[in-house]
Scaffold this active site. Structure first.
Site, PDB file in Angstrom:
ATOM      1  CB  SER A 252      -0.933   0.012   1.211  1.00  0.00           C
ATOM      2  OG  SER A 252      -0.194  -0.072   2.415  1.00  0.00           O
ATOM      3  N   GLY A 281      -2.051  -3.916   1.019  1.00  0.00           N
ATOM      4  CA  GLY A 281      -2.201  -5.148   1.784  1.00  0.00           C
ATOM      5  C   GLY A 281      -1.268  -6.267   1.400  1.00  0.00           C
ATOM      6  CG  ASN A 311       0.928  -5.188   4.437  1.00  0.00           C
ATOM      7  OD1 ASN A 311       0.508  -4.470   5.331  1.00  0.00           O
ATOM      8  ND2 ASN A 311       0.951  -4.799   3.178  1.00  0.00           N
TER       9      ASN A 311
END
Length: 427
Positions: A252, A281, A311
């Site tokens: 992101s 994500g 992530n």
């Protein structure tokens, strides 16, 4: 079998655990003695004290409604139902009682429960167990959950190894079960129990290899756009072709060059026909899937800028070594597909306000490993993190309002700090 796990299982077979019950009923029409059922959303926790408990009209998620209610499987109130609508996060938890020792169930044991997925077409679900202070293990169940939606009660059996990581301590578990949801869904559970022996019928990712096993990003908030974005990016890459001089690959933080960072992008990178392959994500395995499904095919950029892995940390609090292995696997894939391209590998950006933030510390451990991937011929490493930080190491919300994603000022800093490294690699 690794040495630590073998040692753990040897301990678990000792006479010290001979008195452990064959079944530990976490919820069988009622929770364990002294325990209670709790419902949570992104902002609030409530205890179930009657037939139902609801959380709604919250400040940050005003449209979200999360409810836990007593329901029926075989007899009245022998089940619980978690309903959630437009929820960032929803949870049904067994919580608050005297800690339980789950170590006897690790060797050959299982977590068994009955599940009825009423609705999950726009939602996701995850099963979780706490394994000590600041330790939580989860099994995502979005895809199989959607497959059984509307088909009535199903009996699920998970190996306890789905929830175990090397070094975990299950001796005093303060939350032996949680069902988490997101998006829109309705799920009932009953007869939640641990058994010393059992035959699993539900699978789970191997935590040691998930970071290097290509997969789509299957989250409730991503499945409706992730594949389409991939297809759109394939078309954009085909249009740019060999004119693209720089490709950014990431999650992101890279994706948001198209949002908060757009003005900087248009000024600095658009003249280079740069391509943004950031997907919100994404973890290392999701980037790998994209590379293996044509993301950079037909391109021949001078430089590929890589920055992802946060992530893996945020979603799984993953061992830095496995996150680094995922990054390394992506580098190898990229080298194979773009043999002429130089790779500028960036350290994962800082997150959390303070230097001792748990997730920032994990990211820094990853950075210490991936710095060694540079050969200074085709792969170059740069750590520009200090440019985002105050002198005392704190991260300002003036640069990253959520202490993770840069705003326009943050993207200005990124471009300026990276410029010397990028310019070295461009003709």
């Amino acid at each position: 079998m690794n040495i630590r796990l073998a040692a753990t299982l040897a301990v678990l077979s000792s006479s010290a655990f001979a008195a452990a019950p064959n079944e530990l009923n976490v919820y069988a029409s009622r929770p364990l003695d002294s325990w209670h059922i709790q419902v949570s959303d992104f902002e609030t926790n409530k205890t179930l004290q009657g037939d139902a408990a609801e959380i709604s009209r919250q400040v940050k998620v005003p449209d979200s409604v999360v409810t836990v209610s007593k329901s029926t499987k075989s007899k009245q109130h022998d089940a619980l139902t978690l309903s959630f609508n437009k929820a960032w996060y929803a949870s049904l938890r067994v919580d608050g009682g005297k800690p339980v020792d789950l170590r006897p169930y690790l060797a050959k044991g299982v977590l068994a429960l009955d599940v009825n997925v009423h609705e999950l077409s726009d939602g996701g679900m995850t099963f979780k167990v706490r394994c000590g202070e600041n330790c939580e293990r989860s099994v995502p169940y979005l895809i199989p959950g959607r497959e059984i939606a509307g088909k009535g009660w199903k009996h699920l059996v998970f190996s306890m190894r789905c929830f175990y990581r090397d070094g975990d301590d299950f001796s005093a578990v303060t939350q032996p079960f949680a069902l988490d949801g997101s998006g829109i869904g309705k799920i009932s559970i009953a007869n939640v129990r641990y058994q010393l022996k059992g035959t699993p019928n539900a699978s789970c990712p191997d935590y040691k290899t998930v970071s290097v096993t290509p997969d789509k990003l299957n989250e409730s908030w991503s499945v409706n756009w992730w594949t389409k974005r991939h297809e759109d990016k394939l078309a954009e890459a085909k249009q740019l072709g060999k004119s693209a001089q720089v490709v950014f690959i990431g999650d992101s933080i890279t994706h948001n060059w198209e949002k908060e960072g757009l003005a900087v992008w248009n000024r600095v990178y658009k003249p280079l026909n740069a391509l943004d392959l950031g997907f919100g994500g994404d973890r290392t395995e999701n980037v790998l899937w994209r590379l293996q499904h044509g993301a950079v095919d037909g391109l021949d950029p001078k430089v590929a800028v890589l920055m992802f892995g946060t992530n893996n940390t945020g979603h799984r609090q993953e061992d830095p070594k496995t996150t680094a292995a995922g990054i390394q696997r992506n580098i190898a894939e990229l080298r194979q597909r773009l043999p002429n391209t130089k790779i500028l590998l960036l350290a994962i950006f800082p997150r959390g306000e303070k230097p001792d933030d748990k997730l920032r510390v994990i990211n820094e451990q990853v950075n210490a490993i991936i710095a060694g991937f540079a050969d200074n011929q085709k792969i170059f490493f740069a750590n520009i993190n200090q440019a985002f930080l105050e002198k005392d190491g704190t991260l300002s919300r003036d640069i990253m309002p959520d202490l993770l994603h840069p705003n326009e000022k943050g993207y200005e800093i990124w471009a300026r700090a990276m410029a010397p490294e990028l310019n070295k690699l461009l003709p």
